[in-house]
Design a protein around this motif. Structure first.
Motif, PDB file in Angstrom:
ATOM      1  N   ASN A  31       0.825  -1.213   0.000  1.00 45.83           N
ATOM      2  CA  ASN A  31       0.000   0.000   0.000  1.00 45.83           C
ATOM      3  C   ASN A  31       0.862   1.267   0.000  1.00 45.83           C
ATOM      4  OD1 ASN A  31      -2.665   1.318   0.290  1.00 45.83           O
ATOM      5  ND2 ASN A  31      -1.777   2.002   2.220  1.00 45.83           N
ATOM      6  N   ALA A  32       1.916   1.256   0.814  1.00 46.16           N
ATOM      7  CA  ALA A  32       2.788   2.437   0.897  1.00 46.16           C
ATOM      8  C   ALA A  32       3.493   2.689  -0.430  1.00 46.16           C
ATOM      9  CB  ALA A  32       3.809   2.247   2.021  1.00 46.16           C
ATOM     10  N   ILE A  33       3.882   1.627  -1.116  1.00 43.93           N
ATOM     11  CA  ILE A  33       4.543   1.805  -2.423  1.00 43.93           C
ATOM     12  C   ILE A  33       3.526   2.307  -3.447  1.00 43.93           C
ATOM     13  CG2 ILE A  33       5.732   0.627  -4.326  1.00 43.93           C
ATOM     14  CD1 ILE A  33       6.814  -1.360  -2.183  1.00 43.93           C
ATOM     15  N   GLU A  34       2.352   1.679  -3.475  1.00 40.69           N
ATOM     16  CA  GLU A  34       1.326   2.070  -4.453  1.00 40.69           C
ATOM     17  C   GLU A  34       0.937   3.542  -4.317  1.00 40.69           C
ATOM     18  OE1 GLU A  34      -2.046  -0.456  -4.089  1.00 40.69           O
ATOM     19  OE2 GLU A  34      -1.150  -2.070  -5.265  1.00 40.69           O
ATOM     20  N   THR A  35       0.847   4.008  -3.100  1.00 44.27           N
ATOM     21  CA  THR A  35       0.395   5.379  -2.878  1.00 44.27           C
ATOM     22  C   THR A  35       1.554   6.381  -2.905  1.00 44.27           C
ATOM     23  OG1 THR A  35       0.492   4.933  -0.511  1.00 44.27           O
ATOM     24  CG2 THR A  35      -1.664   4.768  -1.556  1.00 44.27           C
ATOM     25  N   GLY A  36       2.750   5.887  -3.171  1.00 44.55           N
ATOM     26  CA  GLY A  36       3.907   6.777  -3.286  1.00 44.55           C
ATOM     27  C   GLY A  36       4.441   7.274  -1.962  1.00 44.55           C
ATOM     28  N   LYS A  37       4.005   6.634  -0.869  1.00 41.75           N
ATOM     29  CA  LYS A  37       4.497   7.081   0.442  1.00 41.75           C
ATOM     30  C   LYS A  37       5.833   6.442   0.782  1.00 41.75           C
ATOM     31  CE  LYS A  37      -0.110   7.920   2.234  1.00 41.75           C
ATOM     32  NZ  LYS A  37      -1.275   7.244   2.790  1.00 41.75           N
TER      33      LYS A  37
ATOM     34  N   HIS B 162      12.963 -12.016  10.388  1.00 39.69           N
ATOM     35  CA  HIS B 162      12.000 -12.817   9.642  1.00 39.69           C
ATOM     36  C   HIS B 162      10.661 -12.139   9.374  1.00 39.69           C
ATOM     37  CE1 HIS B 162      14.551 -16.373   9.864  1.00 39.69           C
ATOM     38  NE2 HIS B 162      14.771 -16.063  11.134  1.00 39.69           N
ATOM     39  N   VAL B 163      10.326 -11.111  10.129  1.00 31.91           N
ATOM     40  CA  VAL B 163       9.000 -10.507   9.986  1.00 31.91           C
ATOM     41  C   VAL B 163       9.064  -9.123   9.333  1.00 31.91           C
ATOM     42  CG1 VAL B 163       6.999  -9.599  11.239  1.00 31.91           C
ATOM     43  CG2 VAL B 163       8.044 -11.756  11.951  1.00 31.91           C
ATOM     44  N   VAL B 164       9.963  -8.299   9.818  1.00 29.60           N
ATOM     45  CA  VAL B 164      10.007  -6.896   9.377  1.00 29.60           C
ATOM     46  C   VAL B 164      10.467  -6.814   7.922  1.00 29.60           C
ATOM     47  CG1 VAL B 164      11.180  -4.701   9.759  1.00 29.60           C
ATOM     48  CG2 VAL B 164      10.416  -6.056  11.700  1.00 29.60           C
ATOM     49  N   ASP B 165       9.645  -6.180   7.083  1.00 27.22           N
ATOM     50  CA  ASP B 165      10.080  -5.964   5.690  1.00 27.22           C
ATOM     51  C   ASP B 165      10.720  -4.585   5.596  1.00 27.22           C
ATOM     52  OD1 ASP B 165       8.038  -4.071   5.511  1.00 27.22           O
ATOM     53  OD2 ASP B 165       6.618  -5.493   4.673  1.00 27.22           O
ATOM     54  N   GLU B 166      11.142  -4.226   4.384  1.00 27.88           N
ATOM     55  CA  GLU B 166      11.938  -2.997   4.274  1.00 27.88           C
ATOM     56  C   GLU B 166      11.133  -1.738   4.566  1.00 27.88           C
ATOM     57  OE1 GLU B 166      13.251  -3.454   0.077  1.00 27.88           O
ATOM     58  OE2 GLU B 166      12.151  -1.573  -0.220  1.00 27.88           O
ATOM     59  N   GLN B 167       9.829  -1.761   4.280  1.00 28.74           N
ATOM     60  CA  GLN B 167       9.014  -0.577   4.568  1.00 28.74           C
ATOM     61  C   GLN B 167       8.885  -0.391   6.084  1.00 28.74           C
ATOM     62  OE1 GLN B 167       5.429  -0.799   5.612  1.00 28.74           O
ATOM     63  NE2 GLN B 167       4.937   1.369   5.396  1.00 28.74           N
ATOM     64  N   GLU B 168       8.680  -1.490   6.800  1.00 27.66           N
ATOM     65  CA  GLU B 168       8.573  -1.394   8.256  1.00 27.66           C
ATOM     66  C   GLU B 168       9.930  -1.061   8.862  1.00 27.66           C
ATOM     67  OE1 GLU B 168       6.871  -4.752  10.268  1.00 27.66           O
ATOM     68  OE2 GLU B 168       6.638  -3.602  12.113  1.00 27.66           O
ATOM     69  N   ASP B 169      10.989  -1.592   8.263  1.00 29.27           N
ATOM     70  CA  ASP B 169      12.337  -1.281   8.726  1.00 29.27           C
ATOM     71  C   ASP B 169      12.584   0.230   8.644  1.00 29.27           C
ATOM     72  OD1 ASP B 169      14.961  -2.281   9.577  1.00 29.27           O
ATOM     73  OD2 ASP B 169      15.646  -1.471   7.667  1.00 29.27           O
ATOM     74  N   ALA B 170      12.141   0.830   7.544  1.00 27.51           N
ATOM     75  CA  ALA B 170      12.289   2.283   7.387  1.00 27.51           C
ATOM     76  C   ALA B 170      11.455   3.013   8.438  1.00 27.51           C
ATOM     77  CB  ALA B 170      11.859   2.697   5.986  1.00 27.51           C
ATOM     78  N   ALA B 171      10.266   2.464   8.729  1.00 24.14           N
ATOM     79  CA  ALA B 171       9.411   3.082   9.752  1.00 24.14           C
ATOM     80  C   ALA B 171      10.088   3.017  11.123  1.00 24.14           C
ATOM     81  CB  ALA B 171       8.053   2.380   9.795  1.00 24.14           C
ATOM     82  N   TRP B 219       6.766   5.086  14.431  1.00 24.97           N
ATOM     83  CA  TRP B 219       6.749   3.803  13.708  1.00 24.97           C
ATOM     84  C   TRP B 219       5.326   3.501  13.222  1.00 24.97           C
ATOM     85  CZ3 TRP B 219       3.821  -0.271  15.762  1.00 24.97           C
ATOM     86  CH2 TRP B 219       3.826  -1.439  14.993  1.00 24.97           C
ATOM     87  N   PHE B 220       4.362   3.644  14.128  1.00 23.96           N
ATOM     88  CA  PHE B 220       2.970   3.322  13.789  1.00 23.96           C
ATOM     89  C   PHE B 220       2.470   4.210  12.647  1.00 23.96           C
ATOM     90  CE2 PHE B 220      -1.624   3.394  14.339  1.00 23.96           C
ATOM     91  CZ  PHE B 220      -1.904   2.055  14.541  1.00 23.96           C
ATOM     92  N   TRP B 221       2.791   5.503  12.752  1.00 23.96           N
ATOM     93  CA  TRP B 221       2.335   6.456  11.729  1.00 23.96           C
ATOM     94  C   TRP B 221       2.988   6.139  10.383  1.00 23.96           C
ATOM     95  CZ3 TRP B 221       5.271  10.747   9.616  1.00 23.96           C
ATOM     96  CH2 TRP B 221       4.512  11.545   8.758  1.00 23.96           C
ATOM     97  N   LYS B 222       4.282   5.864  10.396  1.00 22.62           N
ATOM     98  CA  LYS B 222       4.992   5.590   9.148  1.00 22.62           C
ATOM     99  C   LYS B 222       4.541   4.274   8.515  1.00 22.62           C
ATOM    100  CE  LYS B 222       8.467   8.411   8.194  1.00 22.62           C
ATOM    101  NZ  LYS B 222       8.482   9.141   6.920  1.00 22.62           N
ATOM    102  N   LYS B 223       4.230   3.308   9.348  1.00 22.36           N
ATOM    103  CA  LYS B 223       3.860   1.988   8.808  1.00 22.36           C
ATOM    104  C   LYS B 223       2.417   1.945   8.313  1.00 22.36           C
ATOM    105  CE  LYS B 223       3.569  -2.916   9.999  1.00 22.36           C
ATOM    106  NZ  LYS B 223       3.933  -3.440   8.686  1.00 22.36           N
ATOM    107  N   TYR B 224       1.507   2.585   9.040  1.00 22.04           N
ATOM    108  CA  TYR B 224       0.080   2.407   8.742  1.00 22.04           C
ATOM    109  C   TYR B 224      -0.612   3.616   8.127  1.00 22.04           C
ATOM    110  CZ  TYR B 224       0.404  -1.857  11.484  1.00 22.04           C
ATOM    111  OH  TYR B 224       0.757  -3.096  11.953  1.00 22.04           O
ATOM    112  N   ARG B 225       0.055   4.735   7.987  1.00 24.91           N
ATOM    113  CA  ARG B 225      -0.634   5.947   7.508  1.00 24.91           C
ATOM    114  C   ARG B 225      -1.185   5.714   6.102  1.00 24.91           C
ATOM    115  NH1 ARG B 225       3.864   9.758   4.925  1.00 24.91           N
ATOM    116  NH2 ARG B 225       5.375   8.148   4.524  1.00 24.91           N
TER     117      ARG B 225
END
Lengths: 70, 225
Positions: A31-37, B162-171, B219-225
């Motif tokens: 979702n974050a990639i799709e929305t450009g975030k 094993h769980v955290v992907d790169e988007q969550e890692d950035a968060a 973290w929460f805001w960056k991951k789920y916004r």
């Protein structure tokens, strides 16, 4: 960064969860990639490119307006 | 790519989006139950400190209200869980593993919390709260220190691998960066204001929780916004 991920995904009738499974990332990442975030790393961008059998620059658009060599 | 854009899109994410919201509501409901349980414990402790008399109508009303809210939240979690299951949505591997770890940690934390509550009720009624800086028994200290210093790092290491992907890692990185900056600036400001007689002496526990809270929120805001 703008991208065609949502379009490509929709063409295959995949949910974000399906695409996440293919790319081994979470739905939030898709979702974050799709929305450009979030801009994916180069390895993930290549993975996406291979999955859809398209060059990276056809999926992602960095909106660079300069002249191209080709 | 233009022709791709022009093709009709069949977005099938409404269900996923709904499940995401359900999971967030389940988390908030769980936190609500923990907080209200704490309020009940605090209320009963206060009554104990004032000399346990029979419950009057006000006590019963307040405790009944707390219990009713807990029941409502528990029912909400159960309903949301059922709806999530019934949606039949496939969840990516990392999220499945994530959910299993969260359930495991929840059960482990619940057992420890229950054991602590029972220990507290059975013996040391005057023992200070875990979140205060007063002394606790050596056994309790070793158990809690082992949980936080050994078990939690092991789980965290496994989690990140094993769980955290790169988007969550950035968060996570964004959260910890902002939190450490907050700590760097707030701690000396507090210290200086204390030296100037304006604030009470700096509290390490408060600074620790502030830092952790900021990291968690970002973290929460960056991951789920």
């Amino acid at each position: 960064m703008k991208n065609q991920l949502k379009v490509l995904r929709a063409m295959r009738s995949w949910s974000q969860a399906d695409l996440g499974e293919h790319l081994d990332v979470s739905r939030q990442a898709v979702n974050a990639i799709e929305t450009g975030k979030y801009d994916p790393s180069l390895p993930l961008a290549f993975k996406i490119s291979r999955l859809f059998a398209l060059p990276i620059e056809e999926i992602f658009d960095d909106e660079f307006e300069g002249a191209r060599n080709d | 790519m233009t022709n791709l854009k022009e093709r009709a899109m069949t977005d099938v994410d409404d269900m996923a989006s709904n499940n995401g919201r359900r999971i967030i509501w389940m988390m908030f409901s769980g936190i609500g139950i923990v907080m209200i349980s704490g309020a009940i414990t605090g209320y009963l402790s206060q009554r104990g400190a004032e000399g346990d008399g029979p419950l009057n109508i006000l006590d019963v009303s307040i405790l009944g209200l707390f219990a009713a809210v807990i029941l409502v939240l528990a029912f909400a979690i159960w309903r949301l869980f059922q709806q999530t299951k019934q949606s039949g949505e496939r969840v990516p591997r990392r999220e499945r593993l994530n959910n299993r770890i969260i359930w495991g940690c929840g059960i482990f934390g619940g057992i420890i919390g229950l054991a602590l509550a029972l220990t507290d009720n059975m013996g040391a009624a005057n023992e200070p709260s875990l979140f205060a800086s007063g002394p606790i028994s050596p056994v309790l200290a070793v158990i809690l220190a082992s949980a936080i210093g050994v078990v939690l790092p092991a789980i965290t290491f496994y989690w990140h691998k094993h769980v955290v992907d790169e988007q969550e890692d950035a968060a996570y990185r964004a959260g910890t960066l902002i939190a450490i900056y907050a700590f760097w600036f707030i701690a000396p400001v507090w210290w200086l204001l204390w030296r100037g007689g304006i604030l009470p002496s700096p509290n390490g526990v408060a600074l620790y929780f502030m830092t952790a809270f900021i990291a968690l929120i970002v973290w929460f805001w960056k991951k789920y916004r």
